[in-house]
Scaffold this motif. Structure first.
Motif, short mmCIF file in Angstrom:
data_model
loop_
_atom_site.label_atom_id
_atom_site.label_comp_id
_atom_site.label_asym_id
_atom_site.label_seq_id
_atom_site.Cartn_x
_atom_site.Cartn_y
_atom_site.Cartn_z
N LEU A 100 83.40 148.59 86.80
CA LEU A 100 83.47 147.15 87.04
C LEU A 100 84.27 146.85 88.30
O LEU A 100 83.86 146.04 89.15
N VAL A 101 85.42 147.50 88.42
CA VAL A 101 86.26 147.29 89.61
C VAL A 101 85.50 147.72 90.86
O VAL A 101 85.52 147.02 91.89
N LEU A 102 84.79 148.83 90.79
CA LEU A 102 84.08 149.35 91.96
C LEU A 102 83.00 148.39 92.44
O LEU A 102 82.92 148.07 93.64
N ILE A 103 82.15 147.89 91.53
CA ILE A 103 81.05 147.03 91.99
C ILE A 103 81.56 145.66 92.43
O ILE A 103 81.02 145.05 93.35
N HIS A 104 82.63 145.17 91.80
CA HIS A 104 83.20 143.89 92.24
C HIS A 104 83.94 144.06 93.56
O HIS A 104 83.98 143.12 94.37
N ARG A 105 84.51 145.22 93.79
CA ARG A 105 85.15 145.47 95.09
C ARG A 105 84.08 145.52 96.18
O ARG A 105 84.29 145.03 97.30
#
Length: 397
Positions: free
Chosen positions: A180-185
């Protein structure tokens, strides 16, 4: 307790330990002030219990507020000269304590980049929405938000220092929210810099396709700024641009798993049949040798094999390397002269011979625990000056 940036603008929501909120902005230019004031007015309309403090060096800020019919208290810039004075000034403008759900609503209102689509939330964490006609709202937690935004906006001084590529690794067990953090980043990188080019990499194609789908759901048209590929898919596309066309599947240039096993068993029977080394151990050693780029016998004999899972005496190493060399000779004589371990090595060889590759502002890799060491050299060459590598990995695997 909370420091949530909203846009590429110095604007923050501050919440004390007892849930007393304050919206704070520090702006210096006329256009930034107008943008900030409009944002503040929207927030106040949403929650009247959230007073606003403004810090600015703009001399006509009071008249601007009056013209816009907005009552926003200003913190005197002299309070900035001493940390204790500044803290006291902030505390004097804190609002009344808010319920936890109101604080969460403010976070999502002020920082929409942390809001998660319902489809991105595991079913076991979903709750019923208060309004049956609307989905319940979900968001990244504070730790995830901090990781999402970490070092994305550097100061001018920071940009000067960060001329060389930099790397960050985010570790966590399955289900902790790394992806989740990766795609939102990835979304936020493009939001902050619309000309930013990004590469999203995973270790298998189904996962890369899933991340591309999930990223498109939150990024919309901006999803075109990031290419999602599996690691070997990316390497094959690089080789194609370098003039080497390697095909996969039936009739392709890369040996299929069943044919490779047959070849490995034949080599094992010739060199290692009477040893304690199995054909699968031979396969794993070949893969490791290629991953860490060991290119000759002496380098293999001198290599540190700690962590390989099985030890080898000096004589066993000699026999095993003879089998590795035989495997390479036999593979080269077939109609499928490569295995998957050769693909990144072919890219590396061409780069070392001066071939130019496309570069990116950022590379994001999920499931990095499966990343072969040779990949780091390729990623370093694929990053623009000042670019960054963001890795997510599960240390338990």
């Amino acid at each position: 307790y909370c420091l949530a940036t909203s846009r590429p603008l110095s604007a923050f929501m501050i919440v004390s330990d007892d849930n007393r909120p304050l919206w704070l902005t520090h702006v210096e230019h006329h256009e930034e002030i107008k943008t900030a004031v409009c944002m503040l007015a929207e927030v106040q309309a949403d929650c009247e219990a959230c007073p606003v403090g403004m810090v600015s060096s703009f001399p006509k800020i009071g008249s601007l507020f009056a013209a816009m019919a907005i009552d926003i208290p200003q913190i005197d810039s002299s309070a900035l000269r001493d940390p204790r004075t500044f803290e006291n000034a902030l505390r004097s403008h804190l609002g009344e304590p808010l319920p936890a759900n109101a604080v969460e609503q403010l976070r999502q209102r002020i920082a929409p980049e942390i809001v998660l689509p319902r489809q991105h939330v595991a079913s076991r964490f979903r709750v019923a929405a208060p309004d049956p006609d609307r989905d319940a709202a979900y968001a990244l937690d504070y730790a995830q938000e901090n990781l999402l935004k970490h070092d994305l906006c550097l100061t001018r001084e920071g940009d000067e220092v960060a001329k060389s590529p930099r790397a960050r690794i985010l570790t966590g067990v399955a289900g902790s929210g790394k992806t989740l953090v990766l795609i939102h980043r990835a979304k936020l990188l493009v939001q902050l810099n619309p000309t930013c080019s990004c590469l999203g990499v995973t270790f298998n194609r189904p996962l890369s396709e899933e991340l591309a789908r999930r990223h498109a759901l939150i990024a919309g048209d901006a999803s075109a700024n990031i290419a999602w590929k599996s690691f070997h898919q990316w390497c094959l596309s690089l080789l194609h641009t370098m003039g080497l066309h390697i095909t996969t599947g039936r009739g392709g240039s890369i040996i299929r798993n069943s044919a490779r096993e047959k070849l490995l068993r034949a080599v094992h029977a010739q060199h290692l049949k009477d040893s304690t080394i199995s054909w699968s151990m031979l396969r794993d050693e070949i893969d490791w040798i290629k991953d860490v780029v060991i290119q000759d016998r002496q380098a293999y004999l001198d290599a540190d094999r700690q962590g390989r899972g099985f030890g080898l005496a000096a004589g066993q190493r000699e026999r095993l390397y003879a089998a590795v060399a035989e495997y390479g000779l036999r593979l080269a004589k077939t109609n499928t002269p490569y295995d998957w371990g050769d693909v990144p090595l072919l890219v590396r060889a061409r780069l070392r011979n001066g071939v130019v590759m496309r570069q990116y502002h950022a590379i994001l890799f999920d499931e990095a625990q499966f990343l072969p060491p040779v990949a780091f050299e390729l990623f370093r060459r694929a990053l623009k000056q000042g670019g960054h590598l963001f890795l997510c990995a599960d240390p338990t695997q």
